[in-house]
Design an enzyme around this catalytic site. Structure first.
Site, short mmCIF file in Angstrom:
data_model
loop_
_atom_site.label_atom_id
_atom_site.label_comp_id
_atom_site.label_asym_id
_atom_site.label_seq_id
_atom_site.Cartn_x
_atom_site.Cartn_y
_atom_site.Cartn_z
CB VAL A 201 -2.14 -46.08 19.72
CG1 VAL A 201 -0.73 -46.16 19.14
CG2 VAL A 201 -2.97 -47.28 19.27
CE LYS A 202 4.56 -43.28 25.99
NZ LYS A 202 5.07 -43.72 27.30
CB THR A 203 2.57 -42.79 18.46
OG1 THR A 203 3.57 -42.98 17.45
CG2 THR A 203 1.75 -41.55 18.15
CG ASP A 250 2.67 -41.69 29.10
OD1 ASP A 250 2.63 -41.31 30.28
OD2 ASP A 250 3.04 -42.83 28.78
#
Length: 295
Positions: A201-203, A250
């Protein structure tokens, strides 16, 4: 339908992690060998972390500053990234096939920046992802938006396809202009993504309570760089993210819009993999910039 009245705020996020099964990626111990192998292309085995270089912005923004020429400005940076996040069109046209970086393909799309960005659809067939040797595919999840249900259904469909083919799925928590960016929201958005099967998961990082976001998500969280920040501020955000449980960053604009993208990428790597303090990493960035000027 579950009764949501009188729900208590979750508060116990402590305790040691368990059940890693000897594999270095959180939550992936029960996955098939092929999917684990693809995750290992993204997360380094010695640190369990990743530095991902994101340059998929053109799928809704067009040729933004720093991304006018992917082949000239971005391709030379790829060897120094653990993974790259991009579209299949850019991969086929602008990235050398000899790259060792883990490939994370953008799999959702539809609207441009001129329209409602939550109105996305799946825009990549999993067979094409396999054909391109992708380690993972990425999809936006718009929790709290008008198109929330569809975006979550898109994620679930992509996870089903990913499990069939052994390709990891990265759920990206999208935040609209009117949404509150706090730990409570990101705990909700990241947990929903993981519960629906996302392998990563990217947050976004938040200064208050971010450790509860990483602790309550059963899969690795990587932190989005977001808008362009001064270099020291971006390095500080990366350092705090790692110290509070993130498995990597990222970065896009904070690298390719830097005055010295290669130096910034090197500094970010030092923070993520070597836990170098932000001030030391910033000096590394300045030294790299000075060396580049001198040459």
């Amino acid at each position: 339908m579950a009764d949501t009245d009188g729900l208590l705020d979750a508060r116990d996020f402590g305790g040691a992690a368990s059940g890693t099964g000897g594999f270095h990626v959180k939550g992936a111990q029960a996955q098939d060998w092929g999917l684990q192998n693809r995750l290992a292309r993204i997360f380094k085995a010695d640190t369990g972390r990743t530095v991902m270089l994101a340059f998929d912005h053109g799928y809704f923004l067009g040729p933004m500053a720093g991304l006018e020429r992917i082949d000239v400005n971005i391709a030379p940076l790829v060897p120094d990234a653990d993974a790259i996040m991009l579209t299949r069109g850019v991969l086929r046209t602008s990235i050398p096939p000899a790259t060792d970086a883990g490939i994370v393909l953008r799999a959702s799309g539809g609207p441009s920046v001129l329209r409602d960005l939550s109105d996305e659809h799946i825009a990549l067939d999993m067979e094409d992802a396999v054909r391109l040797n992708a380690a993972a595919v990425a999809i936006q999840v718009f929790v709290g938006s008008e198109n929330e249900s569809r975006s979550i259904a898109n994620l679930a469909a992509l996870v089903d396809a990913g499990q069939r083919h052994g390709v990891a799925v990265l759920g990206v928590t999208a935040v609209g202009k009117d949404m509150v960016r706090d730990a409570r929201y990101f705990r909700l958005a990241t947990r929903i993504s993981a519960e629906m099967g996302a392998h990563i998961v990217k947050t976004y990082y938040v200064e208050e309570g971010f450790e509860t976001v990483t602790a309550s998500c059963p899969v690795p969280i990587i932190v989005a760089g977001g808008k362009k920040l001064p270099e020291l501020d971006a390095l500080t955000m990366a350092y705090r993210s790692i110290q509070e449980g993130a498995a990597g960053v990222d970065m896009g604009r904070n690298i390719f819009q830097s005055e010295n993208p290669a130096g910034m990428l090197a500094a970010i790597r030092a923070v993520v993999h070597d836990e170098v303090k932000p001030e030391e990493a910033y000096q590394l960035f300045k030294d790299h910039s000075a060396a580049g000027t001198a040459s």
